[in-house]
Design a protein around this motif. Structure first.
Motif, PDB file in Angstrom:
ATOM      1  N   UNK A  82       0.865  -1.185   0.000  1.00 37.48           N
ATOM      2  CA  UNK A  82       0.000   0.000   0.000  1.00 37.48           C
ATOM      3  C   UNK A  82       0.896   1.228   0.000  1.00 37.48           C
ATOM      4  N   UNK A  83       0.808   2.019  -1.066  1.00 38.39           N
ATOM      5  CA  UNK A  83       1.628   3.216  -1.214  1.00 38.39           C
ATOM      6  C   UNK A  83       0.685   4.406  -1.372  1.00 38.39           C
ATOM      7  N   UNK A  84       0.557   5.237  -0.333  1.00 39.94           N
ATOM      8  CA  UNK A  84      -0.365   6.370  -0.438  1.00 39.94           C
ATOM      9  C   UNK A  84       0.106   7.371  -1.486  1.00 39.94           C
ATOM     10  N   UNK A 112       3.876  10.792   7.291  1.00 41.23           N
ATOM     11  CA  UNK A 112       4.061  11.232   5.908  1.00 41.23           C
ATOM     12  C   UNK A 112       5.279  10.546   5.307  1.00 41.23           C
ATOM     13  N   UNK A 113       5.131  10.062   4.087  1.00 44.31           N
ATOM     14  CA  UNK A 113       6.242   9.437   3.376  1.00 44.31           C
ATOM     15  C   UNK A 113       6.438   7.963   3.682  1.00 44.31           C
ATOM     16  N   UNK A 114       5.535   7.343   4.437  1.00 43.89           N
ATOM     17  CA  UNK A 114       5.663   5.921   4.729  1.00 43.89           C
ATOM     18  C   UNK A 114       4.623   5.118   3.952  1.00 43.89           C
ATOM     19  N   UNK A 115       5.057   3.954   3.500  1.00 43.25           N
ATOM     20  CA  UNK A 115       4.188   2.987   2.843  1.00 43.25           C
ATOM     21  C   UNK A 115       4.538   1.616   3.422  1.00 43.25           C
ATOM     22  N   UNK A 116       3.725   0.614   3.103  1.00 47.09           N
ATOM     23  CA  UNK A 116       3.983  -0.720   3.634  1.00 47.09           C
ATOM     24  C   UNK A 116       3.869  -1.779   2.541  1.00 47.09           C
ATOM     25  N   UNK A 117       4.576  -2.866   2.749  1.00 47.17           N
ATOM     26  CA  UNK A 117       4.429  -4.065   1.934  1.00 47.17           C
ATOM     27  C   UNK A 117       4.144  -5.216   2.889  1.00 47.17           C
ATOM     28  N   UNK A 135      -6.385   7.976  -1.976  1.00 39.96           N
ATOM     29  CA  UNK A 135      -5.795   7.336  -3.159  1.00 39.96           C
ATOM     30  C   UNK A 135      -4.515   6.599  -2.781  1.00 39.96           C
ATOM     31  N   UNK A 136      -4.415   5.351  -3.248  1.00 41.22           N
ATOM     32  CA  UNK A 136      -3.244   4.522  -3.002  1.00 41.22           C
ATOM     33  C   UNK A 136      -2.847   3.790  -4.275  1.00 41.22           C
ATOM     34  N   UNK A 137      -1.561   3.605  -4.469  1.00 40.51           N
ATOM     35  CA  UNK A 137      -1.057   2.635  -5.422  1.00 40.51           C
ATOM     36  C   UNK A 137      -0.966   1.324  -4.650  1.00 40.51           C
ATOM     37  N   UNK A 138      -1.513   0.264  -5.212  1.00 46.79           N
ATOM     38  CA  UNK A 138      -1.438  -1.051  -4.588  1.00 46.79           C
ATOM     39  C   UNK A 138      -0.714  -1.982  -5.552  1.00 46.79           C
ATOM     40  N   UNK A 139       0.347  -2.589  -5.051  1.00 46.70           N
ATOM     41  CA  UNK A 139       1.145  -3.520  -5.842  1.00 46.70           C
ATOM     42  C   UNK A 139       0.894  -4.897  -5.258  1.00 46.70           C
TER      43      UNK A 139
END
Length: 163
Positions: A82-84, A112-117, A135-139
């Motif tokens: 999850x990448x905001x 701010x600036x944190x995402x998780x896998x 809005x998120x980019x989800x990989x």
């Protein structure tokens, strides 16, 4: 009856049993682009059984604290990042596996600036933005097969601000 859990700051060490913290803390691994860009290299392990990596855009409704946690899910065939697409906080709720069901959850509050896998097969809450656009980019894994298990909690948790 409701149980409570408090949010805690998202750190790489605290999150390690569940996945990878994606951020740019510390010095970059390389300086690229004519010295104008720091590259923080290979920060997450994508793990897919069959299938392939896909990039999707999710638009989630904003939530607020206290938050009622009544559903956890996991993806047995692939990791999920999850990448905001904003610098706004979100909740990263995860739980250890307890004989095929979620154990006691933990709620991490991002900065701010944190995402998780999330590691493959990690119990986690749904996408829970607390501010911004949602809005998120989800990989995650794209492919055949059942890659979603949901577990509804008999007794929900109330996630409260732990700061």
């Amino acid at each position: 009856m409701t149980r409570q859990i408090q949010t805690e700051p998202l750190t790489a060490d605290a999150f390690a049993p569940f996945g990878d913290l994606l951020d740019c803390a510390g010095a970059p691994d390389k300086i690229i682009n004519q010295g104008l860009c720091g590259r923080y290299h290979d920060r997450a392990t994508l793990d897919f059984a069959d299938g392939r990596a896909g990039i999707s855009i999710f638009k989630a409704e904003l939530r607020s604290l206290p938050y009622t946690l009544d559903l956890l899910e996991r993806h047995p065939l692939g990791s999920q990042a999850f990448v905001p697409m904003s610098h706004d906080p979100f909740l990263a709720i995860v739980a250890p596996d307890a004989d095929g069901k979620p154990g006691t959850p933990r709620a991490f509050l991002t900065q701010a600036g944190q995402a998780i896998n999330l590691h493959r097969n990690t119990w986690h809450g749904v996408l829970t933005p607390l501010a911004g656009s949602g809005l998120f980019v989800v990989i995650d894994r794209i492919g055949d097969g059942k890659n979603l298990q949901e577990h509804w909690l008999d007794t929900p948790y109330e996630v409260i601000d732990g700061s």
